[in-house]
Design an enzyme around this catalytic site. Structure first.
Site, short mmCIF file in Angstrom:
data_model
loop_
_atom_site.label_atom_id
_atom_site.label_comp_id
_atom_site.label_asym_id
_atom_site.label_seq_id
_atom_site.Cartn_x
_atom_site.Cartn_y
_atom_site.Cartn_z
N GLY A 111 11.16 3.59 7.11
CA GLY A 111 10.11 2.57 7.21
C GLY A 111 9.94 1.99 8.60
O GLY A 111 9.28 0.98 8.78
N ASP A 144 1.10 1.36 12.56
CA ASP A 144 2.29 1.93 13.20
C ASP A 144 2.00 2.39 14.63
O ASP A 144 2.75 2.09 15.56
CB ASP A 144 2.82 3.13 12.40
CG ASP A 144 3.02 2.81 10.94
OD1 ASP A 144 3.07 1.61 10.61
OD2 ASP A 144 3.13 3.74 10.13
N TYR A 171 1.61 5.63 -2.03
CA TYR A 171 0.91 4.91 -0.96
C TYR A 171 -0.60 5.10 -1.10
O TYR A 171 -1.38 4.15 -1.06
CB TYR A 171 1.40 5.43 0.39
CG TYR A 171 0.76 4.77 1.59
CD1 TYR A 171 1.33 3.66 2.19
CD2 TYR A 171 -0.44 5.26 2.12
CE1 TYR A 171 0.75 3.06 3.30
CE2 TYR A 171 -1.03 4.66 3.21
CZ TYR A 171 -0.43 3.56 3.80
OH TYR A 171 -1.03 2.97 4.89
N ASP A 207 -3.10 -3.40 6.41
CA ASP A 207 -3.84 -2.80 7.54
C ASP A 207 -5.05 -1.99 7.09
O ASP A 207 -6.12 -2.08 7.68
CB ASP A 207 -2.91 -2.00 8.47
CG ASP A 207 -2.24 -0.79 7.87
OD1 ASP A 207 -2.18 -0.69 6.62
OD2 ASP A 207 -1.76 0.07 8.65
N SER A 251 8.74 3.86 11.18
CA SER A 251 7.72 4.66 11.86
C SER A 251 8.25 5.67 12.85
O SER A 251 7.80 5.77 13.99
CB SER A 251 6.72 3.75 12.58
OG SER A 251 6.02 3.02 11.63
N SER A 252 9.22 6.45 12.37
CA SER A 252 9.70 7.56 13.22
C SER A 252 8.55 8.52 13.51
O SER A 252 8.48 9.10 14.59
CB SER A 252 10.84 8.29 12.52
OG SER A 252 10.44 8.69 11.22
C1 GLA Z 1 2.98 2.69 6.46
C2 GLA Z 1 1.60 3.04 7.03
C3 GLA Z 1 0.96 1.82 7.70
C4 GLA Z 1 0.96 0.62 6.76
C5 GLA Z 1 2.34 0.41 6.16
C6 GLA Z 1 2.34 -0.65 5.09
O1 GLA Z 1 3.86 2.37 7.49
O2 GLA Z 1 1.73 4.09 7.97
O3 GLA Z 1 -0.33 2.14 8.13
O4 GLA Z 1 -0.02 0.75 5.78
O5 GLA Z 1 2.86 1.60 5.57
O6 GLA Z 1 2.09 -1.90 5.63
#
Ligand code: GLA
Length: 385
Positions: free
Chosen positions: A132, A180, A229, A47, A134-135
């Site tokens: 993973g 997310d 990250y 993304d 997205s809480s």
């Molecule tokens: C996290 C980040 C997203 C994306 C993913 C990996 O969830 O918040 O923006 O980069 O990692 O795909």
């Protein structure tokens, strides 16, 4: 059997509890807002390179009972943490606390030039934390929706997305891409979103009947603000710069010979992953779950070998899952360095497959094992009980 399916999704009964708690603590009559977590079927770490991804909103959500107050304060009650916190609405100061996500949304609105506004909120979420799914996006989207819904009717969902993203990236300090918050806002039940992270638009892809997604938590908690990250993100930017490109979205596999390792491997993941997203979307449209699953398994290998964001535990989980009956394909999902594995499964065998995977994983690693079967859901909205 050691398998532990986690508790089920928020429903009308939870909404009634949330309202009752609000009235008991603050009085008045709150409105209720709900924002889901997300899965990402494929398209990981693409993304922020303006690439492609295939997320969906899920039937796990954060729900907030909210109303403005005239006290200049954020008074926030978390039912998950059993905690109430008060902080000033007018200034944002990062406290490394869950309330930063809410305060960040309030700060993002104020950064647009609006006067400070106090808020009372009671918050409850059944999106697992640090797994993973997205809480944090569920929390920032629900908060941004609450805040903007009191000012505009109907709310401007694109603005909600931007506010939620701004809160997380600028105020909390996680340099995330748009994936997310986009999925949490714009998800559609029984569909995935074929998301173009450059134009920030999506095609909705119907999901084949009788399929489900199993999420299995490795028990290895990732904290994306910890640096891995951000480093990957920087590496992608450096690789693009070496190619004279604005983003890796525009690179081809052929170009990559001009990039030095390890940036070459990082870029290779992004280029091949974008390709896999397109192929997976086409396979799902054709209800070809076998091909879609094989592409998910390839994505895991690419995350492991080229992008280097997996760990021994998620590698083991993906390997077990990919060899389990009823699983079409599985891979590590989300920012990485732990978190959970997503498996595309035959819905009839979902629970058996999950129990098998978790049993084998726990015997070997003695950790983790929380799992749930999820379905896709609609994106954020006001909840009318
Ligand atoms: C996290 C980040 C997203 C994306 C993913 C990996 O969830 O918040 O923006 O980069 O990692 O795909």
């Amino acid at each position: 059997m050691d398998a532990r399916p986690t508790e089920h999704a928020i429903d009308a009964a939870d909404a009634a509890t949330l309202s009752a708690r609000f009235v008991q603590r603050f009085g008045g009559s709150p409105r209720l807002f709900r924002a889901p977590g997300r899965i990402n079927i494929i398209g990981e770490h693409t993304d922020y390179s303006k690439g492609l991804a295939l997320p969906a909103a899920i039937d796990r959500a954060c729900m907030i009972a909210a109303a403005p107050n005239a006290k200049g304060l954020l008074r926030l009650v978390s039912l998950n943490f059993g905690e109430e916190i008060g902080r000033p609405a007018a200034t944002f100061e990062r406290r490394d606390h869950w309330s930063d996500y809410v305060a960040g949304c309030v700060a993002a609105v104020q950064a647009e030039g609006y006067a400070p506004q106090g808020w009372d909120m009671v918050i409850s979420s059944d999106v697992p934390l640090g797994a993973g799914v997205s809480s944090s996006a569920a929390l920032t989207v629900a908060t941004s929706l609450a805040i903007t819904s009191y000012a505009n009717e109907p709310p401007d969902l694109e603005r909600v997305r931007v506010l939620a993203w701004t809160a997380e990236s600028r105020f909390v300090g996680m340099p995330c891409g748009p994936l997310d918050q986009f999925a949490s806002v714009f998800g559609k039940r029984d569909h995935a979103l074929m998301m173009d992270c450059r134009s920030l638009t999506a095609d909705v892809i119907p999901l084949p009947a009788n399929t489900a997604f199993v999420l299995i938590d490795s028990g290895v908690k990732h904290r994306l603000v910890d640096g891995g990250y951000e480093q990957r993100r920087r590496e992608c930017e450096q690789a693009a710069a070496q190619l004279g490109l604005n983003a890796l979205r525009d690179a081809s596999a052929h170009d990559l010979e001009r990039v030095e390792p390890p940036l070459r491997q990082r870029a290779l993941h992004v280029v091949t992953e974008n390709e896999r997203v397109m192929q997976t979307a086409a396979a799902l449209r054709a209800a070809d779950v076998v091909t879609a699953g094989a592409l998910m398994a390839q994505s895991h290998k690419s995350l492991r070998d080229d992008f280097a964001v997996t760990c021994a535990e998620t590698d083991a989980l993906a390997e077990i899952a990919n060899a389990t009956r009823g699983v079409f394909g599985a891979r590590q999902m989300g920012g990485g360095f732990g978190g959970c594995v997503i498996a595309l499964v035959d819905a009839t065998h979902a629970r058996d497959a999950a129990a098998h995977i978790v049993g084998a994983y726990e015997r070997r690693w003695k950790i983790g094992g929380d799992w749930f079967v999820c379905q896709t859901a609609d994106g954020a909205g006001e909840f009318h009980p």
